[in-house]
Design an enzyme around this catalytic site. Sequence first.
Site, mmCIF file in Angstrom:
data_model
loop_
_atom_site.group_PDB
_atom_site.id
_atom_site.type_symbol
_atom_site.label_atom_id
_atom_site.label_comp_id
_atom_site.label_asym_id
_atom_site.label_seq_id
_atom_site.Cartn_x
_atom_site.Cartn_y
_atom_site.Cartn_z
ATOM 1 C CB THR A 458 -9.331 9.302 -0.258
ATOM 2 O OG1 THR A 458 -9.304 9.926 1.035
ATOM 3 C CG2 THR A 458 -10.248 10.078 -1.169
ATOM 4 C CG ASN A 573 -1.331 3.042 1.898
ATOM 5 O OD1 ASN A 573 -1.337 2.106 1.096
ATOM 6 N ND2 ASN A 573 -1.831 2.929 3.115
ATOM 7 C CE LYS A 575 -3.315 -3.262 1.177
ATOM 8 N NZ LYS A 575 -3.621 -4.069 2.405
ATOM 9 C CB THR A 576 -4.995 4.311 0.073
ATOM 10 O OG1 THR A 576 -3.714 4.862 0.348
ATOM 11 C CG2 THR A 576 -5.492 3.554 1.283
ATOM 12 C CE LYS A 643 4.935 16.460 -8.737
ATOM 13 N NZ LYS A 643 5.362 16.285 -10.158
ATOM 14 N N GLY A 646 -5.975 12.095 -6.256
ATOM 15 C CA GLY A 646 -7.406 11.814 -6.321
ATOM 16 C C GLY A 646 -8.014 12.031 -7.695
ATOM 17 C CD GLU A 647 -9.608 16.543 -8.169
ATOM 18 O OE1 GLU A 647 -10.480 17.277 -8.624
ATOM 19 O OE2 GLU A 647 -8.801 16.914 -7.299
#
Length: 681
Positions: A458, A573, A575-576, A643, A646-647
């Site tokens: 990630t 970030n 980019k990520t 916050k 990832g999901e």
Amino acid sequence: MSVATKSVGAALSRVDGRAKVTGQARYAFEEPVEGVAYAAAVTATIAAGEIDAIDAQRALALPGVLAVISHDNAPRLGETDDGELLLFQSDTVHYRGQIVAAVVAETLEAAREAAACVRVDYAARDHDVELTAEHPRLYNPEKVNPSFPADTAHGDAEAALAKADVVVDATYTTAPVHNNAMEPHATLAFWEGDDLTLYDSIQGTYGARRTIAQVFDLDPERVRVIAQHVGGGFGSKGTPRPQSVLAAIAARMVERPVKCALTRQQMFASVGYRTPTIQRVRLGATQDGRLTAIAHDAFEQTSTVREFAEQTCVATRMMYAAPDRLTRHRLVALDVPTPSWMRAPGECPGMFALESAIDELAVACNLDPIELRIRNEPELDPEKGIPFSSRNLVACLREGAERFGWAEREARTDGRWLIGSGVASSVYPVYRSPSKATARFEPDGGYSVEIAATDIGTGARTVLTQIAADALGVDTEHVRLEIGDSDFGQAAIAGGSMGTASWGTAVVRACEALLAQGEGEATVNTADEIKAQSELSRHAFGAQFVEVRVDADSGEVRPNRILGMFAVGRVINPKTARSQFIGGMTQGLGMALQEESVMDRGFGDYLNHDLAQYHVPVNADIEDIVAAWIDEDDGELNPMGSKGIGEIGIVGTAAAVANAVFHATGKRVRELPIRLDRVLA
Ligand code: MOS
């Protein structure tokens, strides 16, 4: 030392990027160790019954074979609530593909060859592998994951539905789908006396240490779990999987370090998957599209090994302002592998059903689906009756509509392509879990920070370096971040979209404590800070917009354009973050159009056990995909104001695709994936 730039918010490239692309970054199976042996699993070829006999003679006679392990000779294990980890403890077969024996050998090739030579005789019984909404053994679970009530009722939804002006009553189904991380699950295990070390492909080393200690009846202090680099997980590495236990059992039995990697095919039985769902959604509304009632019933499966009750209807409880609401989960334990975590478990399939039904309601009320959602925006969290820390769903819908050109959308044709667009909302809860970090002055004038975080691809290592640099007031090159080791102490897993928020809080507090102290090292645990946080409803929101073209002759659906608009606090970030959003939406597109584990009723197993037959989106399937976000300032989250991301990218994507297919064709597909035959039906 130069004056530090502000690192948080910068598009820093991955700090471990060079190590990864040059092959220096080591994954669990690559860890070099002297005298290592290899374990290969033998898996059940029946779906239910008992093992009659295991004949290891032929396998043991092969060159290089050190041991054959089964319930005939394996050590007794301790207790854990995950029965999938209790390998070789009985002769019962719970599902096809269950690990029933293993071979340990000098080489991987010898282990694999010998595993194929272990003869297992079974007494099979009839199996039951099919989820239906009428299954006689459906039951009402005590709770759904992680600890929500299975059923909730506010007011009288049935009565409100009976007198609503407009009613949508539709049943949606989602296929079982399997996590397929690039790095298959793998473990290196070795014992030094009663001390066990695992190099494991895992999303959380600290939690894994506790579970592995339970399984081997050890003091957790005697177990160390290391995960320096992990090639994806999507939830399937959220907890130790059977190969972690198998490697440790094998290492103990042959008294050597042992490596065990699951094959891609074995992953389809051993690492969990997203349960199939059957969901009935009923919406009642006034003619002008104001919801009066929401009822959401979900039917799902679990196994006979462990209860896994996915929280399918949980997002429906807080999404829209309907005064009367009803949600219920029903579960049946089948002769199948246990479902487990997969990116936005619950929210993802649940929001497919809810956001499809909302689109159906907009059609029934002759309203724009964005306008309908805005009319049903709640003041407070409808479930808890408390304020949101921030809720910018409407801003995402409006800003996304603007960028997408929603106002100009029209169903049209281009040759034999039918073109249309759809929208859906997304939501994902904001969690934090107690974590411990240590910050230290280094003799070279720099700093080191330790925390048992995990970077599963990630960019966690990168964003935590940025967070630490800002907290210390230095540039990122002065910070050395060490992660991925349970010896660093309690920490959240890389899951539930809570990694960065949880670890970041600990990193900031440890760095602050170090600066206040002025020398040495400082260790902080955030348990008290998290316990003391104010009572608010904390969620990330988003909206996906999709334009599809549908081949009028073949039913093929292609995404022309996908836009995800998110409200996720401060983006640490870009980019990520963009990579997480796009990855989530791509996986959502897979769920919408391609991914389906096909159950063979007679055979008692999912048939498509490899990436030739289990289809995930590849570059050629994605044409134009954009992730964007609004500026969201939420001071009620954590020191970074962030916050989890990832999901939320996956939630809503499948519904937006299905809604676009309806707009293009007039055909409402309520079953995922949206296969050609379903479009043409
Ligand atoms: Mo994620 S399914 O919470 O690892």
